[in-house]
Design a protein around this motif. Sequence first.
Motif, short mmCIF file in Angstrom:
data_model
loop_
_atom_site.label_atom_id
_atom_site.label_comp_id
_atom_site.label_asym_id
_atom_site.label_seq_id
_atom_site.Cartn_x
_atom_site.Cartn_y
_atom_site.Cartn_z
N SER A 142 15.91 29.86 -35.23
CA SER A 142 14.46 29.81 -35.10
C SER A 142 13.94 30.99 -34.29
N VAL A 143 14.62 31.30 -33.17
CA VAL A 143 14.20 32.43 -32.33
C VAL A 143 14.32 33.75 -33.09
N MET A 144 15.44 33.94 -33.77
CA MET A 144 15.67 35.19 -34.48
C MET A 144 14.69 35.39 -35.62
N VAL A 145 14.37 34.33 -36.35
CA VAL A 145 13.43 34.44 -37.46
C VAL A 145 12.05 34.86 -36.94
N LEU A 146 11.59 34.24 -35.86
CA LEU A 146 10.28 34.58 -35.31
C LEU A 146 10.27 36.00 -34.75
N HIS A 147 11.34 36.42 -34.12
CA HIS A 147 11.41 37.79 -33.61
C HIS A 147 11.40 38.80 -34.75
N ARG A 159 -6.32 38.61 -25.05
CA ARG A 159 -6.34 38.08 -26.40
C ARG A 159 -5.06 37.28 -26.65
N ILE A 160 -5.15 36.31 -27.55
CA ILE A 160 -4.00 35.46 -27.86
C ILE A 160 -2.98 36.28 -28.66
N PRO A 161 -1.73 36.34 -28.20
CA PRO A 161 -0.71 37.07 -28.96
C PRO A 161 -0.56 36.49 -30.36
N SER A 162 -0.28 37.36 -31.30
CA SER A 162 -0.22 36.92 -32.70
C SER A 162 0.91 35.93 -32.96
N ASP A 163 1.96 35.96 -32.09
CA ASP A 163 3.10 35.08 -32.33
C ASP A 163 3.03 33.77 -31.55
N LEU A 164 1.96 33.57 -30.75
CA LEU A 164 1.91 32.39 -29.89
C LEU A 164 1.82 31.10 -30.69
N LEU A 165 0.87 31.03 -31.60
CA LEU A 165 0.70 29.81 -32.39
C LEU A 165 1.90 29.50 -33.28
N VAL A 198 4.13 26.07 -33.04
CA VAL A 198 4.40 25.23 -34.21
C VAL A 198 5.91 25.04 -34.38
N ALA A 199 6.67 26.13 -34.20
CA ALA A 199 8.12 26.03 -34.32
C ALA A 199 8.72 25.14 -33.24
N ILE A 200 8.20 25.24 -32.01
CA ILE A 200 8.68 24.40 -30.91
C ILE A 200 8.43 22.93 -31.21
N ILE A 201 7.22 22.62 -31.71
CA ILE A 201 6.90 21.23 -32.05
C ILE A 201 7.81 20.72 -33.17
N ALA A 202 8.04 21.58 -34.19
CA ALA A 202 8.90 21.17 -35.30
C ALA A 202 10.32 20.89 -34.80
N LEU A 203 10.85 21.78 -33.94
CA LEU A 203 12.20 21.57 -33.41
C LEU A 203 12.26 20.31 -32.54
N PHE A 204 11.20 20.09 -31.76
CA PHE A 204 11.13 18.92 -30.88
C PHE A 204 11.31 17.64 -31.68
N TYR A 205 10.57 17.51 -32.80
CA TYR A 205 10.61 16.25 -33.55
C TYR A 205 11.78 16.16 -34.52
N ILE A 206 12.30 17.32 -34.95
CA ILE A 206 13.55 17.29 -35.73
C ILE A 206 14.66 16.73 -34.85
N ASN A 207 14.69 17.20 -33.61
CA ASN A 207 15.68 16.72 -32.66
C ASN A 207 15.43 15.26 -32.32
N TYR A 208 14.19 14.90 -32.07
CA TYR A 208 13.82 13.56 -31.62
C TYR A 208 14.10 12.50 -32.69
N PHE A 209 13.70 12.78 -33.92
CA PHE A 209 13.79 11.76 -34.97
C PHE A 209 15.10 11.79 -35.76
N TYR A 210 15.77 12.95 -35.80
CA TYR A 210 16.93 13.06 -36.68
C TYR A 210 18.24 13.39 -35.96
N LEU A 211 18.26 14.48 -35.22
CA LEU A 211 19.53 14.94 -34.65
C LEU A 211 20.05 14.01 -33.56
N VAL A 212 19.19 13.59 -32.64
CA VAL A 212 19.65 12.70 -31.58
C VAL A 212 20.14 11.37 -32.14
#
Length: 345
Positions: A83-88, A36-42, A46-60
């Motif tokens: 981000s990691v601590m909040v999800l954990h 079964r899909i772990p409850s925290d996977l999705l 979503v958090a990974i994608i958000a961090l990816f584009y925050i970094n891509y469009f703003y921080l870099v």
Amino acid sequence: MVKLLIKNRVQILVHISIWMLLYGFAFYPVLNNAQRIPSDLLPKLVAIIALFYINYFYLVPALLLKKNVLFYIMVSLVLLLCSVMVLHHMYEPIIPDNAFFGPGPRRNFGYTPIYRSFISFGIPYVISAILRLYVEWKRNENLRLSVEKESIKSELQLLKAQLNPHFLFNTLNTIYALSVKKSPDTSQAIVDLSELMRYMLYEADKDLVPLNKELDYIKSYIQLQRLRLSDSENVSLKITGEDRGRAVPPLLFISFIENAFKYGTDYKGKTYVKITLTITDESIYLNVKNKIGIFREPSKNSGIGLENIRNQLELIYPALHELKVDNDGNNYEVSLTIYQLKQGL
């Protein structure tokens, strides 16, 4: 919007490929083992994608591209850790004592150690930075090449603008000499000049012209010079090879030929000019030889045409041409070889 998507279609495909790859790695163990899909996977994805584009469009763009490397690293670490601590905290509130040392009797089912989550967040984050840096480098490189191309084009236009009046003044002097002598060839010289000017007006502003047109221009010019000369017996033009399907920059050879006629007449009015043009599949070879006639005091504008053609060759055929000039005091000889000529229009 549609035009923007079409323009950036390569970048869009790259981003889609990245996420298909990451999602594939994330879901493969689940699908392969029918788990079964772990409850925290999705939420993690979503958090990974958000961090990816925050970094891509703003921080870099705001930090890394502006050389604030240390501050960028600090902000990135804080963002990833938070981000990691909040999800954990949301999905794995009970952390076993041996969470960082592998499985043990107190480990919760489906528990992911924090350092593994940090790595799973960090890898896409680093990829986003690398991708954005590459996109910016590519954009700057394209801009540099575009500016360089426009600069070369402008410089070539300037060279042509300097060359054409220089040639025109010399030709008008030729017609003037014929008119002073009341030569019956004066009218023919005017017709020849009009043909030459037509070529210069309608062809000389192009990057390339068919080689056969350039050769016709040279033939007309030599014919005009023969009309001016009192003794043109030793004026010759020899062309060998196939000129069809070949192209050259307009007015490429005329300065060398013009210079030969300018200095190749002695005090008796005899002119010695030998022009050889050999065309092969790999190159085109021009040899212009003239006897040095009456010495003329160099004027302020002397050599303008030759200097311009040197610059033009350096711009169009860098490392693809050889230009040799020999002067033994009695004879002046120019040899030009151009390699890998561009094909015809």
